[in-house]
Motif scaffolding. Structure first.
Motif, PDB file in Angstrom:
ATOM      1  N   SER A 132      -1.392  -4.667 -10.235  1.00 27.70           N
ATOM      2  CA  SER A 132      -0.101  -5.238  -9.825  1.00 27.70           C
ATOM      3  C   SER A 132       0.782  -4.175  -9.184  1.00 27.70           C
ATOM      4  O   SER A 132       1.476  -4.439  -8.190  1.00 27.70           O
ATOM      5  CB  SER A 132       0.632  -5.823 -11.037  1.00 27.70           C
ATOM      6  N   GLU A 133       0.745  -2.971  -9.751  1.00 27.70           N
ATOM      7  CA  GLU A 133       1.568  -1.884  -9.206  1.00 27.70           C
ATOM      8  C   GLU A 133       1.142  -1.551  -7.780  1.00 27.70           C
ATOM      9  O   GLU A 133       1.978  -1.377  -6.887  1.00 27.70           O
ATOM     10  CB  GLU A 133       1.429  -0.631 -10.081  1.00 27.70           C
ATOM     11  N   LEU A 167      -0.445  -3.443  -5.609  1.00 31.49           N
ATOM     12  CA  LEU A 167      -0.112  -4.534  -4.680  1.00 31.49           C
ATOM     13  C   LEU A 167       1.372  -4.522  -4.336  1.00 31.49           C
ATOM     14  O   LEU A 167       1.770  -4.676  -3.177  1.00 31.49           O
ATOM     15  CB  LEU A 167      -0.456  -5.895  -5.308  1.00 31.49           C
ATOM     16  N   ASN A 168       2.184  -4.325  -5.356  1.00 31.57           N
ATOM     17  CA  ASN A 168       3.625  -4.358  -5.132  1.00 31.57           C
ATOM     18  C   ASN A 168       4.069  -3.228  -4.208  1.00 31.57           C
ATOM     19  O   ASN A 168       4.772  -3.437  -3.226  1.00 31.57           O
ATOM     20  CB  ASN A 168       4.354  -4.272  -6.473  1.00 31.57           C
ATOM     21  N   GLY A 170       2.945  -3.651  -0.667  1.00 31.35           N
ATOM     22  CA  GLY A 170       3.744  -4.650   0.045  1.00 31.35           C
ATOM     23  C   GLY A 170       5.077  -4.072   0.483  1.00 31.35           C
ATOM     24  O   GLY A 170       5.476  -4.191   1.650  1.00 31.35           O
ATOM     25  N   VAL A 171       5.751  -3.388  -0.442  1.00 28.62           N
ATOM     26  CA  VAL A 171       7.079  -2.831  -0.153  1.00 28.62           C
ATOM     27  C   VAL A 171       7.013  -1.838   1.007  1.00 28.62           C
ATOM     28  O   VAL A 171       7.847  -1.852   1.910  1.00 28.62           O
ATOM     29  CB  VAL A 171       7.656  -2.137  -1.413  1.00 28.62           C
ATOM     30  N   LYS A 190      -2.776 -13.981  -6.360  1.00 29.33           N
ATOM     31  CA  LYS A 190      -1.945 -12.899  -6.897  1.00 29.33           C
ATOM     32  C   LYS A 190      -1.238 -12.148  -5.767  1.00 29.33           C
ATOM     33  O   LYS A 190      -0.304 -11.393  -6.004  1.00 29.33           O
ATOM     34  CB  LYS A 190      -2.785 -11.958  -7.758  1.00 29.33           C
ATOM     35  N   ALA A 232       2.784 -13.325  -5.187  1.00 28.23           N
ATOM     36  CA  ALA A 232       3.908 -12.694  -5.890  1.00 28.23           C
ATOM     37  C   ALA A 232       4.277 -11.350  -5.272  1.00 28.23           C
ATOM     38  O   ALA A 232       5.434 -10.932  -5.324  1.00 28.23           O
ATOM     39  CB  ALA A 232       3.566 -12.512  -7.364  1.00 28.23           C
ATOM     40  N   ALA A 233       3.274 -10.679  -4.677  1.00 27.56           N
ATOM     41  CA  ALA A 233       3.544  -9.376  -4.055  1.00 27.56           C
ATOM     42  C   ALA A 233       4.062  -9.555  -2.626  1.00 27.56           C
ATOM     43  O   ALA A 233       4.418  -8.575  -1.967  1.00 27.56           O
ATOM     44  CB  ALA A 233       2.277  -8.523  -4.057  1.00 27.56           C
TER      45      ALA A 233
END
Ligand SMILES: Cc1ncc(C[n+]2csc(CCOP(=O)(O)OP(=O)(O)O)c2C)c(N)n1
Length: 361
Positions: A173-174, A176-177, A180-181, A213, A216-217
């Protein structure tokens, strides 16, 4: 755009070639020459031959624990085939076909599974990180490489591999986030082989797909038939082009199946039914690519048989060379990572030697 046409939230999965090797979506078929398709198929065959041989050798007590790839060859070969030499490949541990495509020799791969640290020492031009056993940790390494390319103003792309089980880990998750940012030029490639050791995909997450998933990212995500060489290639090609053009990351879920055991240390009959395996054997990526090639007049059953025999003999020959290197040296495990072994590792090494000598418990 494939990621717009196939919405994982609606359960839409990209397939171009069906289980019988028929092209069901000709307009989406990637632009690959017949020679290239045949070349990729041969890497799939080599992957399986190397796998088969490694299992036999492990059962003979000549190889350490081994993680088989059988059933996942299209996902592995099709994804890495898109990369160019300067792109980076960041593996988990079950991507043998991808490593071969990237230019890692079978000798290195067997050396690694033989317990020899030099198996991770690739030539300079082979841009692949060492195998990563801590699940999903490698995705942040992939992200780091991608950010480095971006900051240096280079247009190289990084692909990071992970399994379905790895998607439950925080690092996933980290990564992907962050990707994306910062619009990192990275492709996250999940080989959903339906199991994380004995844990079925259905209980791994409440989400109905892993590709969703991405939502969300805030990044594009797509689920592809992971046993379809063309679908995998097409999805990765689009993702790599997007990343190279500075348009950021993509999450790809390759829907596949591990036909063999998790590793040589487990017994899959304890946690899954034979009927399920039979269903997936009929979807075997090698079988379907072979049927496609034969239907196109590019290959024959006789050629196939001869090629498999040649690759199995080759795999054995490579392994014999690896065996000649002798037992891996214990000291290597400690001294490999740093140029000069740091004090704390020296202490651990001494302690371990004493333990082996029975001097400490
Ligand atoms: C952080 C971490 N936790 C647990 C393990 C033990 N472990 C090794 S493989 C594995 C399952 C991985 O499943 P998946 O991500 O689906 O990949 P696959 O093995 O199916 O290719 C686990 C839990 C590990 N290596 N690393």
């Amino acid at each position: 755009m494939l990621t717009k046409r196939f919405d994982p939230l609606k359960g839409e999965m990209l397939q171009i070639m069906d289980a019988e090797g028929r092209i069901v979506a000709p307009e989406l078929k990637p632009d690959l020459s017949d020679e290239r398709v045949l070349e990729l198929y041969k890497v799939m065959l080599l992957t399986r031959a190397a796998d088969t041989k490694a299992l036999q050798l492990q059962r003979q007590g000549r190889m350490l624990t081994y993680a088989p790839n059988t059933g996942q060859e299209a996902a592995q070969v099709g994804s890495a085939a898109v990369l160019r030499e300067t792109d980076w490949l960041v593996p988990a541990f079950r991507e043998l076909g991808a490593w071969l495509v990237k230019g890692v020799s079978l000798e290195h791969i067997y050396l690694y599974w033989y317990g020899n640290e030099w198996g991770s020492h690739f030539p300079e031009n082979v841009r692949m990180l060492p195998i990563s056993i801590p699940i999903a940790s490698q995705l942040n390494h992939a992200l780091g490489l991608a950010m480095a390319s971006k900051l240096k103003g280079e247009d190289d792309v990084t692909i990071g591999y992970v399994g379905d089980g790895g998607t439950s880990i925080g690092d996933f998750s980290e990564a992907l986030n962050f990707a994306g940012v910062f619009s990192a030029p990275v492709v996250f490639f999940i080989q959903n082989n339906q199991y994380a050791i004995s844990v079925k995909r259905a209980v791994q997450t409440k989400a109905s797909t892993l590709a969703q998933k991405a939502v969300a990212a805030g990044i594009p995500g797509i689920q592809v038939d992971g046993n379809d060489l063309f679908a995998v290639y097409a999805a990765v090609e689009e993702a790599v082009n997007r990343a190279r053009a500075g348009e950021g990351p993509t999450l790809i879920e390759a829907y596949t199946y591990r036909l063999g055991a998790h590793t040589t240390s487990d017994d899959p009959t304890k946690y899954r039914e034979d009927d399920e395996v039979l269903v997936w054997q009929a979807r075997d990526p090698i079988k379907r690519t072979k049927e496609y090639l034969i239907a196109q007049g590019l290959w024959s059953a006789e050629q196939d048989e001869a090629q498999v025999a040649e690759y199995e003999a080759y795999a054995l020959e490579v392994f014999r060379k690896v065996e000649e290197t002798g037992e891996p040296q214990l000291e290597d495990f400690f001294k490999y990572t740093y140029r000069d072994m740091p004090e704390h590792l020296k202490e651990q090494y001494q302690e371990y030697v004493q333990y082996l000598e029975g001097k400490v418990k």
